[in-house]
Scaffold this motif. Structure first.
Motif, PDB file in Angstrom:
ATOM      1  N   GLY A 315       0.791  -1.225   0.000  1.00  0.00           N
ATOM      2  CA  GLY A 315       0.000   0.000   0.000  1.00  0.00           C
ATOM      3  C   GLY A 315       0.818   1.267   0.000  1.00  0.00           C
ATOM      4  O   GLY A 315       0.271   2.361  -0.198  1.00  0.00           O
ATOM      5  N   GLN A 316       2.126   1.162   0.193  1.00  0.00           N
ATOM      6  CA  GLN A 316       2.990   2.345   0.236  1.00  0.00           C
ATOM      7  C   GLN A 316       3.622   2.541  -1.143  1.00  0.00           C
ATOM      8  O   GLN A 316       4.326   1.664  -1.634  1.00  0.00           O
ATOM      9  N   LEU A 317       3.385   3.705  -1.757  1.00  0.00           N
ATOM     10  CA  LEU A 317       3.846   3.929  -3.121  1.00  0.00           C
ATOM     11  C   LEU A 317       4.650   5.213  -3.285  1.00  0.00           C
ATOM     12  O   LEU A 317       5.761   5.196  -3.811  1.00  0.00           O
ATOM     13  N   ARG A 318       4.098   6.338  -2.838  1.00  0.00           N
ATOM     14  CA  ARG A 318       4.745   7.635  -3.028  1.00  0.00           C
ATOM     15  C   ARG A 318       4.845   8.382  -1.708  1.00  0.00           C
ATOM     16  O   ARG A 318       4.035   8.186  -0.798  1.00  0.00           O
ATOM     17  N   GLY A 319       5.835   9.267  -1.633  1.00  0.00           N
ATOM     18  CA  GLY A 319       5.997  10.109  -0.461  1.00  0.00           C
ATOM     19  C   GLY A 319       5.161  11.374  -0.567  1.00  0.00           C
ATOM     20  O   GLY A 319       4.439  11.588  -1.549  1.00  0.00           O
ATOM     21  N   ALA A 320       5.291  12.232   0.427  1.00  0.00           N
ATOM     22  CA  ALA A 320       4.538  13.490   0.446  1.00  0.00           C
ATOM     23  C   ALA A 320       4.895  14.393  -0.728  1.00  0.00           C
ATOM     24  O   ALA A 320       4.096  15.241  -1.145  1.00  0.00           O
ATOM     25  N   ASP A 321       6.084  14.208  -1.291  1.00  0.00           N
ATOM     26  CA  ASP A 321       6.526  15.017  -2.430  1.00  0.00           C
ATOM     27  C   ASP A 321       6.004  14.487  -3.766  1.00  0.00           C
ATOM     28  O   ASP A 321       6.294  15.060  -4.824  1.00  0.00           O
ATOM     29  N   GLY A 322       5.244  13.393  -3.717  1.00  0.00           N
ATOM     30  CA  GLY A 322       4.696  12.817  -4.931  1.00  0.00           C
ATOM     31  C   GLY A 322       5.631  11.869  -5.648  1.00  0.00           C
ATOM     32  O   GLY A 322       5.242  11.248  -6.644  1.00  0.00           O
ATOM     33  N   LYS A 323       6.856  11.742  -5.183  1.00  0.00           N
ATOM     34  CA  LYS A 323       7.828  10.857  -5.823  1.00  0.00           C
ATOM     35  C   LYS A 323       7.708   9.444  -5.259  1.00  0.00           C
ATOM     36  O   LYS A 323       7.256   9.241  -4.130  1.00  0.00           O
ATOM     37  N   TYR A 324       8.142   8.473  -6.070  1.00  0.00           N
ATOM     38  CA  TYR A 324       8.131   7.095  -5.593  1.00  0.00           C
ATOM     39  C   TYR A 324       9.010   6.963  -4.360  1.00  0.00           C
ATOM     40  O   TYR A 324      10.100   7.554  -4.289  1.00  0.00           O
ATOM     41  N   LEU A 325       8.543   6.175  -3.402  1.00  0.00           N
ATOM     42  CA  LEU A 325       9.362   5.871  -2.230  1.00  0.00           C
ATOM     43  C   LEU A 325      10.587   5.068  -2.679  1.00  0.00           C
ATOM     44  O   LEU A 325      10.521   4.306  -3.652  1.00  0.00           O
ATOM     45  N   PRO A 326      11.711   5.209  -1.997  1.00  0.00           N
ATOM     46  CA  PRO A 326      12.944   4.545  -2.444  1.00  0.00           C
ATOM     47  C   PRO A 326      12.857   3.026  -2.449  1.00  0.00           C
ATOM     48  O   PRO A 326      13.617   2.370  -3.171  1.00  0.00           O
ATOM     49  N   GLU A 327      11.944   2.451  -1.675  1.00  0.00           N
ATOM     50  CA  GLU A 327      11.835   0.994  -1.637  1.00  0.00           C
ATOM     51  C   GLU A 327      10.963   0.436  -2.775  1.00  0.00           C
ATOM     52  O   GLU A 327      10.915  -0.777  -2.990  1.00  0.00           O
ATOM     53  N   VAL A 328      10.270   1.298  -3.507  1.00  0.00           N
ATOM     54  CA  VAL A 328       9.412   0.842  -4.605  1.00  0.00           C
ATOM     55  C   VAL A 328      10.266   0.570  -5.842  1.00  0.00           C
ATOM     56  O   VAL A 328      11.026   1.423  -6.290  1.00  0.00           O
ATOM     57  N   LEU A 329      10.119  -0.640  -6.400  1.00  0.00           N
ATOM     58  CA  LEU A 329      10.905  -1.051  -7.558  1.00  0.00           C
ATOM     59  C   LEU A 329      10.127  -0.946  -8.861  1.00  0.00           C
ATOM     60  O   LEU A 329      10.677  -0.594  -9.897  1.00  0.00           O
ATOM     61  N   LEU A 330       8.842  -1.255  -8.819  1.00  0.00           N
ATOM     62  CA  LEU A 330       8.035  -1.350 -10.029  1.00  0.00           C
ATOM     63  C   LEU A 330       6.621  -0.868  -9.751  1.00  0.00           C
ATOM     64  O   LEU A 330       6.039  -1.183  -8.711  1.00  0.00           O
ATOM     65  N   ASP A 331       6.076  -0.109 -10.690  1.00  0.00           N
ATOM     66  CA  ASP A 331       4.674   0.307 -10.657  1.00  0.00           C
ATOM     67  C   ASP A 331       4.103  -0.021 -12.025  1.00  0.00           C
ATOM     68  O   ASP A 331       4.391   0.654 -13.003  1.00  0.00           O
ATOM     69  N   LEU A 332       3.299  -1.091 -12.112  1.00  0.00           N
ATOM     70  CA  LEU A 332       2.811  -1.603 -13.386  1.00  0.00           C
ATOM     71  C   LEU A 332       1.285  -1.581 -13.395  1.00  0.00           C
ATOM     72  O   LEU A 332       0.640  -2.136 -12.500  1.00  0.00           O
ATOM     73  N   ASP A 333       0.712  -0.956 -14.410  1.00  0.00           N
ATOM     74  CA  ASP A 333      -0.730  -0.805 -14.567  1.00  0.00           C
ATOM     75  C   ASP A 333      -1.146  -1.664 -15.756  1.00  0.00           C
ATOM     76  O   ASP A 333      -0.720  -1.401 -16.889  1.00  0.00           O
ATOM     77  N   TYR A 334      -1.973  -2.689 -15.514  1.00  0.00           N
ATOM     78  CA  TYR A 334      -2.297  -3.624 -16.590  1.00  0.00           C
ATOM     79  C   TYR A 334      -3.725  -4.119 -16.490  1.00  0.00           C
ATOM     80  O   TYR A 334      -4.383  -3.988 -15.453  1.00  0.00           O
ATOM     81  N   TRP A 335      -4.233  -4.684 -17.586  1.00  0.00           N
ATOM     82  CA  TRP A 335      -5.523  -5.355 -17.632  1.00  0.00           C
ATOM     83  C   TRP A 335      -5.288  -6.870 -17.611  1.00  0.00           C
ATOM     84  O   TRP A 335      -4.412  -7.369 -18.316  1.00  0.00           O
ATOM     85  N   ALA A 336      -6.087  -7.576 -16.809  1.00  0.00           N
ATOM     86  CA  ALA A 336      -6.033  -9.038 -16.754  1.00  0.00           C
ATOM     87  C   ALA A 336      -7.415  -9.611 -17.010  1.00  0.00           C
ATOM     88  O   ALA A 336      -8.429  -9.009 -16.634  1.00  0.00           O
ATOM     89  N   LEU A 337      -7.454 -10.798 -17.624  1.00  0.00           N
ATOM     90  CA  LEU A 337      -8.706 -11.494 -17.859  1.00  0.00           C
ATOM     91  C   LEU A 337      -8.944 -12.503 -16.748  1.00  0.00           C
ATOM     92  O   LEU A 337      -8.044 -13.264 -16.369  1.00  0.00           O
ATOM     93  N   ILE A 338     -10.175 -12.507 -16.216  1.00  0.00           N
ATOM     94  CA  ILE A 338     -10.512 -13.295 -15.031  1.00  0.00           C
ATOM     95  C   ILE A 338     -11.932 -13.808 -15.157  1.00  0.00           C
ATOM     96  O   ILE A 338     -12.783 -13.158 -15.783  1.00  0.00           O
ATOM     97  N   PRO A 339     -12.257 -14.978 -14.610  1.00  0.00           N
ATOM     98  CA  PRO A 339     -13.628 -15.474 -14.711  1.00  0.00           C
ATOM     99  C   PRO A 339     -14.631 -14.597 -13.970  1.00  0.00           C
ATOM    100  O   PRO A 339     -14.356 -14.122 -12.878  1.00  0.00           O
ATOM    101  N   ARG A 340     -15.784 -14.407 -14.615  1.00  0.00           N
ATOM    102  CA  ARG A 340     -16.863 -13.636 -13.995  1.00  0.00           C
ATOM    103  C   ARG A 340     -17.757 -14.554 -13.176  1.00  0.00           C
ATOM    104  O   ARG A 340     -18.470 -14.096 -12.303  1.00  0.00           O
TER     105      ARG A 340
END
Length: 340
Positions: A315-340
């Motif tokens: 749940g931790q992604l960015r700091g108060a300055d809006g930049k990625y936290l130093p421990e964050v390695l990857l931020d990937l936004d994707y679509w996946a197919l899943i059963p309804r």
């Protein structure tokens, strides 16, 4: 001179189309090694019988095997002299890749921008992966920071306009896919499309410590020759940079715990390698549900997910300055197919 030192920033021209060398036939060996390198266990990609139960002729290759293979072809022409791979956009998986398929890659240069240091520049390319029949199986944009050969050379800036996300109406569902009789018990989890709420954060709990040998084996498997992944002399700190795709596959495999039924990657909206990863780092993963969409395929829905690989807390992604936290390695936004 018969050897290839790789391209530098000033060697690219907007509109140039690059045909990348050495087509690659992929098979069951790649699947087995991929599943050994990463804790990958998606049911459709693991079992021919499960794949047939959802309307496919057999188990396709993992979607990221296609991505890595296509990506690896581009490295000698795009990122051999890269400082960092910066991001992705407008990606779509357009057809399954089957054992025995032969993949090749082609890229068009769509943008150039010199950095303020004058020592590097950013190159945008749109890459297509094609099979032996000429069918496009994968299409995506990436941008990479590349060294300049000569600081005094000035290259005209052209930054491409890219969509913020892939329209879910354009997502391609594999032909014949039918999740209406999906076996949740065999897949490993009961959770379906309707069980996920927009804004929900999923801590995938598990973790993997990155090893130097595994990383270099994986990167060689995809025939990725980028110098920063192998040669300790390429960085001032004398460390090999872990291939960003290695982190993507680790995070995707870790997401099985909570997203076991997200069986296919369908779209790549955005991606950033926020901070470098090195051997000895312990990678954890968490996901956020960003959106949901229906598809016309029987029993198939789409989830838009943010997948974060981190050395820190869920749940931790960015700091108060809006930049990625130093421990964050990857931020990937994707679509996946899943059963309804």
């Amino acid at each position: 001179m018969k050897t290839n030192p790789g391209r530098f920033f000033e060697d690219y021209r907007v509109g140039e189309v690059i045909t990348h060398a050495v087509p690659r036939t992929v098979g069951q060996g790649e699947r087995a090694l991929y599943h050994a390198l990463y804790p990958a266990r998606g049911a459709v990609q693991s079992s021919d019988e499960f794949a047939r139960s959802v309307g496919l002729p057999s188990a396709p290759m993992d979607d990221l095997i296609a991505f890595h293979t296509v990506f690896g072809k581009t490295v000698p022409d795009v990122s051999l002299n890269a400082v960092a791979n910066l991001g992705y956009a407008e990606g779509r998986w357009l057809a399954p890749v089957w054992p025995g398929d032969t993949l090749r890659s082609q890229s068009e240069v769509i943008g150039l921008k010199e950095t303020s240091s004058g020592a590097t520049g950013v190159v945008w390319v749109r890459t297509k992966g094609l099979n032996q029949r000429g069918d496009v199986v994968l299409d995506y944009v990436r941008w990479v920071m590349v060294k300049k050969r000569r600081r005094e050379v000035v290259v005209e800036t052209h930054v491409p306009a890219l969509a913020a996300s892939v329209d879910p109406a354009t997502l391609v569902v594999p032909e014949g896919l039918d999740f209406s009789r999906y076996d949740f018990a065999l897949a490993g989890e009961p959770h379906r499309w309707s069980d996920y709420a927009v804004g929900e954060v999923i801590d995938h709990v598990d973790a993997v410590t990155v090893e130097e040998a595994e990383h270099m084996l994986a990167t060689r498997l995809w025939q990725n020759t980028s110098k920063v992944h192998f040669d300790v002399g390429q960085r001032e700190d004398g460390r090999r940079l872990i291939y960003g795709g290695h982190v993507i596959s680790l995070a995707r495999a870790l997401s099985f715990n909570g997203l076991a039924n997200a069986q296919f990657l369908a779209g790549l909206n955005a991606g950033a390698h926020a901070n470098p990863c090195f051997a000895g780092d312990t990678v954890r993963a968490w996901s956020e549900v960003l959106d949901r969409a229906e598809t016309a395929a029987p029993g198939v829905g789409a989830l838009r997910l943010r997948l974060v690989a981190t050395k820190g807390e869920a749940g931790q992604l960015r700091g108060a300055d809006g930049k990625y936290l130093p421990e964050v390695l990857l931020d990937l936004d994707y679509w996946a197919l899943i059963p309804r």
